[in-house]
Motif scaffolding. Structure first.
Motif, PDB file in Angstrom:
ATOM      1  N   LYS A 286      -1.747   3.364  -0.983  1.00  0.00           N
ATOM      2  CA  LYS A 286      -2.054   4.335  -2.094  1.00  0.00           C
ATOM      3  C   LYS A 286      -2.342   3.374  -3.354  1.00  0.00           C
ATOM      4  N   VAL A 287      -2.741   1.999  -3.325  1.00  0.00           N
ATOM      5  CA  VAL A 287      -2.752   1.399  -4.619  1.00  0.00           C
ATOM      6  C   VAL A 287      -3.637   1.874  -5.355  1.00  0.00           C
ATOM      7  N   PRO A 288      -3.914   2.037  -6.816  1.00  0.00           N
ATOM      8  CA  PRO A 288      -4.524   2.683  -7.687  1.00  0.00           C
ATOM      9  C   PRO A 288      -5.596   1.822  -8.183  1.00  0.00           C
ATOM     10  N   ASP A 289      -6.915   2.006  -8.341  1.00  0.00           N
ATOM     11  CA  ASP A 289      -7.534   1.237  -8.805  1.00  0.00           C
ATOM     12  C   ASP A 289      -7.236   0.623 -10.305  1.00  0.00           C
ATOM     13  N   GLY A 290      -7.587  -0.499 -10.493  1.00  0.00           N
ATOM     14  CA  GLY A 290      -7.171  -1.021 -11.796  1.00  0.00           C
ATOM     15  C   GLY A 290      -5.974  -1.492 -12.102  1.00  0.00           C
ATOM     16  N   TRP A 291      -4.841  -1.268 -11.043  1.00  0.00           N
ATOM     17  CA  TRP A 291      -3.551  -1.607 -10.976  1.00  0.00           C
ATOM     18  C   TRP A 291      -3.155  -2.888 -10.488  1.00  0.00           C
ATOM     19  N   ALA A 292      -2.130  -3.585 -10.542  1.00  0.00           N
ATOM     20  CA  ALA A 292      -1.985  -4.974  -9.967  1.00  0.00           C
ATOM     21  C   ALA A 292      -0.430  -4.717  -9.419  1.00  0.00           C
ATOM     22  N   ALA A 293      -0.320  -5.362  -8.057  1.00  0.00           N
ATOM     23  CA  ALA A 293       1.185  -5.118  -7.542  1.00  0.00           C
ATOM     24  C   ALA A 293       1.804  -6.348  -8.190  1.00  0.00           C
ATOM     25  N   VAL A 294       3.141  -5.902  -8.453  1.00  0.00           N
ATOM     26  CA  VAL A 294       3.989  -6.910  -9.253  1.00  0.00           C
ATOM     27  C   VAL A 294       5.285  -7.284  -8.662  1.00  0.00           C
ATOM     28  N   ASP A 295       5.781  -6.159  -7.750  1.00  0.00           N
ATOM     29  CA  ASP A 295       6.993  -6.266  -7.157  1.00  0.00           C
ATOM     30  C   ASP A 295       7.191  -5.398  -5.753  1.00  0.00           C
ATOM     31  N   ILE A 296       8.138  -5.800  -5.019  1.00  0.00           N
ATOM     32  CA  ILE A 296       8.317  -4.793  -3.806  1.00  0.00           C
ATOM     33  C   ILE A 296       8.849  -3.558  -4.530  1.00  0.00           C
ATOM     34  N   GLY A 297       8.922  -2.436  -3.704  1.00  0.00           N
ATOM     35  CA  GLY A 297       9.536  -1.380  -4.036  1.00  0.00           C
ATOM     36  C   GLY A 297      10.958  -1.068  -3.487  1.00  0.00           C
ATOM     37  N   PRO A 298      11.624  -0.170  -4.122  1.00  0.00           N
ATOM     38  CA  PRO A 298      13.075   0.157  -3.636  1.00  0.00           C
ATOM     39  C   PRO A 298      13.248   0.723  -2.181  1.00  0.00           C
ATOM     40  N   LYS A 299      12.020   1.199  -1.497  1.00  0.00           N
ATOM     41  CA  LYS A 299      12.287   1.404  -0.056  1.00  0.00           C
ATOM     42  C   LYS A 299      12.205   0.023   0.660  1.00  0.00           C
ATOM     43  N   THR A 300      11.176  -0.818   0.310  1.00  0.00           N
ATOM     44  CA  THR A 300      10.937  -1.930   0.753  1.00  0.00           C
ATOM     45  C   THR A 300      12.493  -2.890   0.869  1.00  0.00           C
ATOM     46  N   ALA A 301      12.754  -2.893  -0.409  1.00  0.00           N
ATOM     47  CA  ALA A 301      14.154  -3.673  -0.683  1.00  0.00           C
ATOM     48  C   ALA A 301      15.198  -3.440   0.153  1.00  0.00           C
ATOM     49  N   GLU A 302      15.478  -1.877   0.343  1.00  0.00           N
ATOM     50  CA  GLU A 302      16.411  -1.243   1.321  1.00  0.00           C
ATOM     51  C   GLU A 302      16.171  -1.763   2.529  1.00  0.00           C
ATOM     52  N   PHE A 323       9.040 -12.076 -11.062  1.00  0.00           N
ATOM     53  CA  PHE A 323      10.519 -11.911 -11.844  1.00  0.00           C
ATOM     54  C   PHE A 323      10.757 -12.454 -12.917  1.00  0.00           C
ATOM     55  N   GLU A 324       9.765 -13.220 -13.652  1.00  0.00           N
ATOM     56  CA  GLU A 324      10.306 -13.483 -15.076  1.00  0.00           C
ATOM     57  C   GLU A 324      10.028 -12.486 -15.945  1.00  0.00           C
ATOM     58  N   ILE A 325       9.429 -11.161 -15.339  1.00  0.00           N
ATOM     59  CA  ILE A 325       9.445 -10.159 -16.361  1.00  0.00           C
ATOM     60  C   ILE A 325      10.451  -9.104 -15.817  1.00  0.00           C
ATOM     61  N   ASP A 326      11.506  -8.808 -16.741  1.00  0.00           N
ATOM     62  CA  ASP A 326      12.372  -7.977 -16.150  1.00  0.00           C
ATOM     63  C   ASP A 326      12.267  -6.794 -15.338  1.00  0.00           C
ATOM     64  N   ASP A 327      11.157  -5.927 -15.791  1.00  0.00           N
ATOM     65  CA  ASP A 327      10.842  -4.882 -15.205  1.00  0.00           C
ATOM     66  C   ASP A 327      10.321  -5.245 -13.654  1.00  0.00           C
ATOM     67  N   PHE A 328       9.946  -6.295 -13.539  1.00  0.00           N
ATOM     68  CA  PHE A 328       9.199  -6.567 -12.294  1.00  0.00           C
ATOM     69  C   PHE A 328      10.270  -7.635 -11.436  1.00  0.00           C
ATOM     70  N   ALA A 329      11.500  -7.880 -11.636  1.00  0.00           N
ATOM     71  CA  ALA A 329      12.384  -8.444 -11.295  1.00  0.00           C
ATOM     72  C   ALA A 329      13.465  -7.818 -10.246  1.00  0.00           C
ATOM     73  N   LYS A 330      13.304  -6.637 -10.182  1.00  0.00           N
ATOM     74  CA  LYS A 330      14.102  -5.739  -9.224  1.00  0.00           C
ATOM     75  C   LYS A 330      14.353  -6.159  -7.818  1.00  0.00           C
ATOM     76  N   GLY A 331      13.068  -6.329  -7.285  1.00  0.00           N
ATOM     77  CA  GLY A 331      13.030  -6.691  -5.919  1.00  0.00           C
ATOM     78  C   GLY A 331      13.807  -7.900  -5.630  1.00  0.00           C
ATOM     79  N   THR A 332      13.525  -8.810  -6.294  1.00  0.00           N
ATOM     80  CA  THR A 332      13.885 -10.445  -6.167  1.00  0.00           C
ATOM     81  C   THR A 332      15.211 -10.361  -6.344  1.00  0.00           C
ATOM     82  N   ASN A 333      15.947  -9.744  -7.255  1.00  0.00           N
ATOM     83  CA  ASN A 333      17.476  -9.481  -7.935  1.00  0.00           C
ATOM     84  C   ASN A 333      17.942  -8.704  -6.462  1.00  0.00           C
ATOM     85  N   TYR A 334      17.221  -7.806  -5.998  1.00  0.00           N
ATOM     86  CA  TYR A 334      17.938  -7.090  -5.121  1.00  0.00           C
ATOM     87  C   TYR A 334      18.125  -8.120  -3.559  1.00  0.00           C
ATOM     88  N   ILE A 335      17.108  -8.670  -3.435  1.00  0.00           N
ATOM     89  CA  ILE A 335      17.085  -9.638  -2.305  1.00  0.00           C
ATOM     90  C   ILE A 335      18.183 -10.728  -2.411  1.00  0.00           C
TER      91      ILE A 335
END
Length: 399
Positions: A286-302, A323-335
């Motif tokens: 369900k990736v929306p047009d005009g948006w870019a993937a920047v991190d894995i989501g919480p379900k993936t992390a789990e 991960f250099e941007i804090d808002d997009f570092a959650k997945g890397t931090n979880y791993i």
């Protein structure tokens, strides 16, 4: 991979040419801002000093491209090493010729001389035999502790072994032993976590790991190319359109080899890849047009976290997102936390994954944090590393 160890060489009273990787970052005041690489070679340096060797240290710093450039001088590195050892470290004005010979002349057991940046000479990266011979003239024995440069056939990492008996330092040994054990005789399940932005950067790693590992977890921008190969729309996400067949073939090979090949199930999307951008979580279909993937989501992390928890050997190379941007570092931090908490042999390599581990203060909870970015990647690709191969060439003078 059998290499001679520094412990097997009689270094008492000998001039030891010690190649290290002291390519460290410097701050605006030209001081070493991260001494991790220097500290990593301290066990080898201290051992040589304890054995009464005359220690001649060689390294590169930055990319001066064969020219003497003051900003790439090893002076701040020598000063930091002096602080860490609490003993004098003399910096030679050059790494070959009269200035280098003068610096090492009259050295006594326990003395340390650091040669100036070997890359001030273009012959270094060309592995020029004459330059290698001049380096060798300074010493009696060669020890390589620079795993971070092992994938380069340079004069100070390969050519010099034609003129001196050579062996591996403790850091080099540690890198080889951990990586070899993980790939050749791991405790299973063996899990590889592979991230980063491009499939093309990691395809050789994936091909070498398929058939060796039990499970592969994919994250980062490279996942987008796999999704595109599966027919998903990826909006403005980074996709290597010319690598779709490669991605599909990789998944087919993993399936045929019985390797569990896992991709994210949800993604963090952003309207721009910058701080304070709008972002939203979506399922991968369900990736929306005009948006870019920047991190894995919480379900993936789990989901990935559960796989990490059951593994007994873990190799991690590459972040899960921007991960250099804090808002997009959650997945890397979880791993990172999941790997640190795993009851397993854990190896983290690659610049950005190592950065994440250090930033979170988890370094001490990882079995081995590799000092070699490109070298560790090529090791995982199954390539022969010239700096290691050079140490296998001939027997050394043993004790």
């Amino acid at each position: 991979m059998e290499v001679s160890s520094v412990k097997d060489i009689d270094v008492r009273g000998k001039r030891v040419f010690l190649r290290v990787d002291f390519n460290t970052p410097l701050d605006e005041q030209n001081n070493v801002s991260d001494d991790t690489k220097i500290r990593a070679s301290l066990p080898t340096i201290n051992y040589l000093l304890e054995q009464g060797a005359k220690v001649i240290i060689a390294s590169h710093l930055g990319r001066p491209k064969g020219q003497f450039k003051p900003e790439f001088s090893l002076k701040p590195v020598a000063e930091r090493l002096m602080q860490l050892l609490n003993r004098p470290v003399k910096l030679a004005e050059d790494c070959i010729g009269e200035k280098a010979l003068k610096a090492v002349a009259g050295m006594q057991p326990g003395d340390i001389v650091m040669l100036e940046n070997v890359r001030f000479h273009e012959e270094e990266t060309k592995n020029d035999p004459s330059f290698a011979r001049q380096l060798a003239q300074l010493a009696d024995v060669y020890v390589n502790d620079a795993f971070g440069t092992a994938h380069r056939a340079h004069a100070s990492t390969a050519g010099i072994t034609e003129y001196l008996p050579g062996a591996a330092g403790f850091l080099m040994e540690k890198e080889i032993n951990y990586m070899s054990k993980a790939l050749e005789s791991p405790e299973r399940p063996l899990l590889a976590i592979i991230g980063g932005s491009k499939v093309s950067d990691k395809i050789l790693v994936l091909e070498n790991l398929i058939g060796k590992v039990d499970t592969i977890l994919i994250g980062g921008g490279m996942a987008n190319t796999f999704f595109r190969a599966m027919g998903y729309s990826m909006g403005n996400s980074l996709v290597e359109e010319d690598k779709l067949d490669v991605a599909k073939n990789t998944m087919d090979k993993a399936r045929a080899a019985g390797v569990k090949f896992m991709l994210p199930v949800d993604l963090m999307m952003a309207d721009k890849i910058e701080k304070n951008a709008r972002h939203q979580l979506v399922p991968v279909d369900k990736v929306p047009d005009g948006w870019a993937a920047v991190d894995i989501g919480p379900k993936t992390a789990e989901l990935y976290g559960r796989e990490i928890a059951r593994a007994k050997t873990i190799i991690w190379n590459g972040p899960m997102g921007v991960f250099e941007i804090d808002d997009f570092a959650k997945g890397t931090n979880y791993i990172a936390h999941a790997v640190a908490e795993a009851d397993a042999l854990t190896i983290v390599g690659g610049g950005q994954s190592v950065q994440a581990i250090r930033k979170l203060g988890l370094t001490d909870r990882i079995s081995h944090v590799s000092t070699g970015g490109g070298a560790s990647l090529e090791f995982l690709e199954g390539k022969e590393l010239p700096g290691i191969k050079a140490l296998e060439k001939k027997p050394v003078a043993v004790k």
